[in-house]
Write an enzyme that holds these catalytic residues in place. Structure first.
Site, short mmCIF file in Angstrom:
data_model
loop_
_atom_site.label_atom_id
_atom_site.label_comp_id
_atom_site.label_asym_id
_atom_site.label_seq_id
_atom_site.Cartn_x
_atom_site.Cartn_y
_atom_site.Cartn_z
CG ASP A 79 35.48 37.87 41.42
OD1 ASP A 79 35.49 39.12 41.57
OD2 ASP A 79 36.27 37.29 40.65
CD GLU A 137 39.76 41.61 38.79
OE1 GLU A 137 40.64 41.90 37.96
OE2 GLU A 137 39.99 40.93 39.82
#
Length: 391
Positions: A79, A137
């Site tokens: 991400d 994350e």
């Protein structure tokens, strides 16, 4: 074999650069990594692997060597962050307000590179490599926790988990690691102090929540300075305070956001109780009300001493002993911590700064970038570490 692997990893450099630049130009926010997951899936399938989805946008694949042997899991996060990129580079983010400012494009690229290297020699090792491409994350509750809940550490269960993260403080060709407690737990704090607003010239008719907030922000620091063991690192920081009054208007309430971090889970729970008692008690003593919400975040990240010692030895063989650095404890947080709590693990830092000093900007900044020579180093090293653990 180490020289052969270095040579092969170096040969992958142009391909790795293209992979990373594609990912960097097309970042996606946490838990929205649909195109990234599809891209990773396509690349894994091209290697002859059979990737499958875990926890929504997570991707997992197995590289199966000869029967028997351990199961080594390798993890990369995918991400990006809600940051507008300022660097004017050909691979600049094409998604406005979204940027790979924490190097997750690098992590994903290195794991794809390691997968390619390991697939090419799978007839030369015993055991299984589990590739974990993780979403989210950067956002609670963290993609690692969701993948674990969805069974990523089962069928087969890894004997250990290895992860790496960019580190612009170190030059390309170096890594940093630390056995034992390395990174902190992280909790988000949300406080709302309720009083009674009114004219600033008539404080006797009001109940000033700004004054209460000022006392609370100062008093809360005694939890770290006087309640915590001095040998246990702890951080209590308030980064957002909204008192929406005016020069002559006392507001009805004050809103505060902050974070608490530490390296000990028992003290973490105790600190939560101390903070709750202080907020409620201090506000009440001044006639106000304080509502405190603690959103529990990632746990402490513990590097298994035995696994980390083996990783250090293998890294010294691959990079040279002078290029493997012992790191200090760091009170930033990482949801790889969930893996470290569930299985023996090692999380190390990959140098990404150019030797001449370029690319030194910190992660989470709009000008973060890397020396792309780090890509072949990261991919080759991760493959080498895996082979050493398997053999």
């Amino acid at each position: 074999m180490v020289n052969q692997l270095r040579t092969r990893a170096a040969a992958l450099a142009p391909e790795l650069s293209a992979l990373r630049r594609h990912l960097h130009a097309n970042p996606e926010l946490s838990f929205k990594e649909t195109q990234t997951a599809a891209f990773v899936t396509k690349k894994l399938e091209a290697m002859g692997l059979r990737p499958y989805a875990v926890a929504g946008t997570g991707v997992v694949a197995l590289i199966e060597g000869q029967p028997g042997g351990p199961v080594v899991a390798l993890r990369a996060d995918m991400d990006a962050l809600p940051i507008t990129e300022l660097s004017d580079v050909p691979y600049k983010s094409q998604n406005p307000g979204v940027m790979h400012a924490c190097g997750h494009d690098v992590h994903t690229t290195c794991l794809l590179g390691a997968a390619q290297l390991l697939t090419e020699v799978k007839d030369q090792f015993k055991g299984t490599v589990k590739l974990i491409f993780q979403p989210g994350e950067e956002l609670l509750p963290g993609g690692a926790s969701l993948m674990i809940k969805d069974g990523v550490l089962e069928n087969p269960a890894p004997t250990e988990v290895i992860g790496q993260h960019v580190f612009p403080r170190l030059p390309v060709g170096q890594i940093g690691l630390r056995p034992g407690r390395y990174m902190a737990s992280t909790d988000e704090l949300y406080l709302r102090i309720k009083g009674k607003g009114g004219h600033g010239a008539m404080p006797e008719l009001n109940l000033d929540p700004v004054l209460v907030a000022a006392h609370l922000i100062v008093a809360a620091q005694q939890i770290v300075s006087r309640r915590a063991n001095p040998k246990m690192p702890s951080v209590l920081s308030f980064g957002k305070v909204i008192a929406n009054g005016a020069t002559n208007v006392i507001p009805d309430e004050v809103y505060i956001e902050g974070t608490f971090r530490t390296l000990d889970e028992t003290w973490r729970d105790e600190a939560h109780q101390h903070l709750r008692q202080l907020c409620e008690g201090l506000a009440a003593s001044m006639g106000a009300v304080c509502e405190l919400e603690i959103r529990r975040g990632y746990p402490c990240l513990d590097n298994n001493p035995a696994v980390t010692a083996r990783v250090r030895a293998a890294a010294e063989a691959y990079l040279g002993a002078e290029n493997v650095i012992e790191l200090d404890q760091w009170l930033a947080a990482e949801d790889f911590a969930y893996f470290s709590q569930a299985a023996p693990a090692c999380f190390y830092r990959l140098g990404t700064r150019a030797v001449d000093g370029r690319f030194a900007a910190s992660v989470h900044t709009p000008i973060f970038d890397i020396d792309e020579q780090a890509l072949s180093v990261g991919a080759g090293l991760m493959a080498w570490l895996t082979l050493q653990e398997l053999n």
